[in-house]
Design a protein around this motif. Structure first.
Motif, mmCIF file in Angstrom:
data_model
loop_
_atom_site.group_PDB
_atom_site.id
_atom_site.type_symbol
_atom_site.label_atom_id
_atom_site.label_comp_id
_atom_site.label_asym_id
_atom_site.label_seq_id
_atom_site.Cartn_x
_atom_site.Cartn_y
_atom_site.Cartn_z
ATOM 1 N N UNK A 32 1.006 12.019 3.497
ATOM 2 C CA UNK A 32 0.615 13.222 2.759
ATOM 3 C C UNK A 32 1.772 14.176 2.469
ATOM 4 N N UNK A 33 2.903 13.954 3.124
ATOM 5 C CA UNK A 33 4.060 14.822 2.923
ATOM 6 C C UNK A 33 5.279 13.996 2.523
ATOM 7 N N UNK A 34 6.326 14.671 2.127
ATOM 8 C CA UNK A 34 7.562 14.019 1.689
ATOM 9 C C UNK A 34 8.265 13.326 2.852
ATOM 10 N N UNK A 35 8.799 12.133 2.582
ATOM 11 C CA UNK A 35 9.741 11.495 3.485
ATOM 12 C C UNK A 35 10.994 11.161 2.688
ATOM 13 N N UNK A 36 12.062 10.913 3.399
ATOM 14 C CA UNK A 36 13.311 10.517 2.768
ATOM 15 C C UNK A 36 13.576 9.085 3.194
ATOM 16 N N UNK A 37 13.271 8.143 2.287
ATOM 17 C CA UNK A 37 13.441 6.724 2.605
ATOM 18 C C UNK A 37 14.920 6.426 2.804
ATOM 19 N N UNK A 38 15.188 5.522 3.717
ATOM 20 C CA UNK A 38 16.556 5.124 4.017
ATOM 21 C C UNK A 38 16.630 3.610 4.099
ATOM 22 N N UNK A 44 19.555 5.737 0.142
ATOM 23 C CA UNK A 44 18.439 6.599 0.493
ATOM 24 C C UNK A 44 17.870 7.297 -0.723
ATOM 25 N N UNK A 45 16.634 7.795 -0.582
ATOM 26 C CA UNK A 45 15.974 8.481 -1.688
ATOM 27 C C UNK A 45 14.835 9.342 -1.159
ATOM 28 N N UNK A 46 14.691 10.532 -1.732
ATOM 29 C CA UNK A 46 13.539 11.376 -1.416
ATOM 30 C C UNK A 46 12.304 10.791 -2.081
ATOM 31 N N UNK A 55 14.095 -1.704 -4.502
ATOM 32 C CA UNK A 55 15.421 -2.025 -3.994
ATOM 33 C C UNK A 55 15.632 -3.528 -4.071
ATOM 34 N N UNK A 56 16.708 -3.945 -4.740
ATOM 35 C CA UNK A 56 17.083 -5.352 -4.802
ATOM 36 C C UNK A 56 18.128 -5.644 -3.732
ATOM 37 N N UNK A 57 17.899 -6.686 -2.947
ATOM 38 C CA UNK A 57 18.801 -7.024 -1.845
ATOM 39 C C UNK A 57 19.272 -8.461 -2.014
ATOM 40 N N UNK A 58 20.570 -8.680 -1.889
ATOM 41 C CA UNK A 58 21.157 -9.992 -2.119
ATOM 42 C C UNK A 58 20.729 -11.013 -1.085
ATOM 43 N N UNK A 59 20.633 -12.250 -1.528
ATOM 44 C CA UNK A 59 20.369 -13.353 -0.617
ATOM 45 C C UNK A 59 21.451 -13.406 0.450
ATOM 46 N N UNK A 60 21.057 -13.799 1.660
ATOM 47 C CA UNK A 60 22.016 -13.918 2.745
ATOM 48 C C UNK A 60 22.251 -12.642 3.522
ATOM 49 N N UNK A 61 21.627 -11.541 3.095
ATOM 50 C CA UNK A 61 21.805 -10.270 3.802
ATOM 51 C C UNK A 61 21.220 -10.358 5.207
ATOM 52 N N UNK A 62 21.949 -9.844 6.192
ATOM 53 C CA UNK A 62 21.482 -9.818 7.575
ATOM 54 C C UNK A 62 21.645 -8.412 8.148
ATOM 55 N N UNK A 63 20.980 -8.168 9.262
ATOM 56 C CA UNK A 63 21.117 -6.880 9.938
ATOM 57 C C UNK A 63 20.634 -5.708 9.112
ATOM 58 N N UNK A 64 19.660 -5.929 8.236
ATOM 59 C CA UNK A 64 19.215 -4.895 7.304
ATOM 60 C C UNK A 64 18.044 -4.110 7.879
ATOM 61 N N UNK A 65 17.968 -2.840 7.477
ATOM 62 C CA UNK A 65 16.902 -1.959 7.959
ATOM 63 C C UNK A 65 16.405 -1.053 6.836
ATOM 64 N N UNK A 66 15.119 -0.742 6.908
ATOM 65 C CA UNK A 66 14.501 0.277 6.058
ATOM 66 C C UNK A 66 13.694 1.185 6.974
ATOM 67 N N UNK A 67 13.787 2.498 6.753
ATOM 68 C CA UNK A 67 13.034 3.429 7.595
ATOM 69 C C UNK A 67 12.781 4.731 6.842
ATOM 70 N N UNK A 68 11.926 5.551 7.408
ATOM 71 C CA UNK A 68 11.629 6.866 6.840
ATOM 72 C C UNK A 68 12.327 7.937 7.659
ATOM 73 N N UNK A 69 12.846 8.955 6.970
ATOM 74 C CA UNK A 69 13.368 10.145 7.638
ATOM 75 C C UNK A 69 12.425 11.304 7.360
ATOM 76 N N UNK A 93 22.349 6.788 2.927
ATOM 77 C CA UNK A 93 22.746 6.256 4.234
ATOM 78 C C UNK A 93 23.787 5.146 4.093
ATOM 79 N N UNK A 94 24.789 5.217 4.935
ATOM 80 C CA UNK A 94 25.794 4.165 5.045
ATOM 81 C C UNK A 94 25.758 3.510 6.422
ATOM 82 N N UNK A 95 24.963 4.071 7.332
ATOM 83 C CA UNK A 95 24.842 3.546 8.691
ATOM 84 C C UNK A 95 23.394 3.704 9.134
#
Length: 223
Positions: A32-38, A44-46, A55-69, A93-95
């Motif tokens: 119901x409220x704003x989050x800042x996707x990461x 990242x994006x509000x 979001x397009x992510x390349x094949x072979x990508x590892x160690x990837x994360x998506x979360x809300x701030x 986000x870069x980390x």
């Protein structure tokens, strides 16, 4: 045929191969409220309530994360701070983010060309989440939609979230830095409420899911 044309055809073919195997992630805010996707990779994006981010992510990508701030404030240069999930004070986000944050984790096109994906509460919990495939005939998704913030044990409570015990106690029992470790009463608090999610670092057997490489996915905050 000139070397220029050969190179051009090679680049076109390479682009087609890359786009064919890239995975599309549809990240949606149903809170119901704003989050800042990461996302790492991704930035990242509000996202206001009801908004989404592709979001397009390349094949072979590892160690990837998506979360809300949550609880974020950024200036015009994209610098600021978030109450939960902050990634070094940057909108883009870069980390990885700071606990507590509910994590969608994945690795694409790995062993036997399978994608591996999970929801992890090893860094605690801030926002309910769904992480599900949307293509490729793969139908098994994951949802963690329990009222964890409201029910959080007193020793793990923090503003807008529920900390993981490693953040609070910093011991090997909870952090699994060395040797073997197992579930604890505090990790079982999370597991009892979201049985398909990681509750401690070695919680692999019941918490890792796979789909064929090339599958697309959705990550929904507050499903």
């Amino acid at each position: 045929m000139s070397s220029f044309k050969i190179s051009s055809y090679f680049l076109v073919a390479l682009c087609l191969i890359t786009s064919t195997h890239a995975a599309l992630f549809d990240i949606r805010n149903n809170c119901p409220s704003t989050v800042w996707a990461a996302a790492v990779p991704g930035g990242g994006m509000q996202l206001n309530s009801g908004q989404s981010w592709s979001l397009n992510v390349n094949a072979g990508t590892t160690g990837a994360r998506i979360w809300a701030r949550t609880g974020c404030q950024f200036d015009g240069a994209g610098r600021g701070r978030c109450t939960t999930g902050d990634c070094g004070g940057l909108l883009q986000c870069q980390a990885y983010g700071s606990p507590p944050n509910t994590l969608a984790e994945y690795a694409l096109n790995q062993f036997n060309n399978l994608d591996f994906f999970d929801i992890s509460l090893v860094d605690g919990f801030n926002v309910p989440m769904e992480f599900s495939p949307t293509s490729g005939g793969c139908t098994r998704g994951i949802t963690c939609n329990a009222p964890i913030n409201e029910q959080c044990p007193s020793q793990l409570r923090t503003q807008d979230g529920c900390n993981n015990p490693c953040t609070v106690y910093k011991t090997n029992e909870y952090c699994c830095n060395t040797g073997s470790c197992g579930p604890t009463p505090l990790s079982m608090f999370f597991k009892d409420r979201c049985p398909d999610a990681y509750s401690y670092p070695k919680d692999d057997q019941t918490s890792t899911f796979t789909c064929p490489g090339g599958t697309n996915y959705k990550v929904v905050f507050c499903p």
